[in-house]
Enzyme design. Sequence first.
Site, mmCIF file in Angstrom:
data_model
loop_
_atom_site.group_PDB
_atom_site.id
_atom_site.type_symbol
_atom_site.label_atom_id
_atom_site.label_comp_id
_atom_site.label_asym_id
_atom_site.label_seq_id
_atom_site.Cartn_x
_atom_site.Cartn_y
_atom_site.Cartn_z
ATOM 1 N N GLY A 4 0.739 -1.140 0.191
ATOM 2 C CA GLY A 4 0.021 0.105 -0.001
ATOM 3 C C GLY A 4 0.838 1.350 -0.081
ATOM 4 N N SER A 5 0.808 2.053 -0.946
ATOM 5 C CA SER A 5 1.699 3.284 -1.078
ATOM 6 C C SER A 5 1.037 4.093 -2.194
ATOM 7 C CB SER A 5 2.961 2.783 -1.581
ATOM 8 O OG SER A 5 2.945 1.592 -2.428
ATOM 9 N N ARG A 6 2.107 5.131 -2.961
ATOM 10 C CA ARG A 6 1.692 6.256 -3.655
ATOM 11 C C ARG A 6 2.666 6.344 -4.517
ATOM 12 N NH1 ARG A 6 -1.430 11.046 -1.654
ATOM 13 N NH2 ARG A 6 -1.047 12.832 -2.888
#
Length: 218
Positions: free
Chosen positions: A182-184
């Site tokens: 989960g990240s960006r």
Amino acid sequence: MEKSGLVAKEGYPFMAIFIGVAAVSSALSWYGIVQFVLWVLAGWCIWFFRDPERHSDAPEDAVIAPADGRVVAIREMEKGPLTDEPVRMVSIFMNVFNVHVNRAPIAGTVTKISYHPGKFVNADLDKASIENERNVLLMESPAGVKMAFQQVAGLVARRIVCRINEGTVLQRGERFGLIRFGSRVDLFFPMDAEISVKLGEMTHSGVTQMGRLKGKES
């Protein structure tokens, strides 16, 4: 372009642990529900690190998505990372169900890589781009256009993986790293670039056209 197997190599240690524990639970005849949960977790781990082949038929001057996910921000900034020029930032949020392998948005040479330690707030929030642990890369296209992008760690993601070094030449869509759990990823477009996506739009790394760059004038 780098070839990959069915899963990213960075997932091997995690898969070995999950599968090993699940196998032990079966061998020792643990409670059925425990075995079931452990095998589900092992399967999820393999699925999380999946690394499908991707191809794009976008024009040569097109910028393609570096990550799977959802566009959560499009805004102007007075100064981009690693440059002193104004940019327009487009942010892609990756949840735990997305493919997490990152790909080069343009073809060119990686001229600078800058790692910044930081916090681990929810990557869906705008402040994650400036407060969280992040890895910023600057590329220069064959046409002489410079474009930066960054991997941003999130609330669950605590490990940014960057497989390349300064001076590496990448093809558009080539794998260069990943972020776990989960990240960006933020793209920093030059102000004269065209942006093709809208807020809320879903992206597929190596496929979705994010915009188009203008060649450097002589």
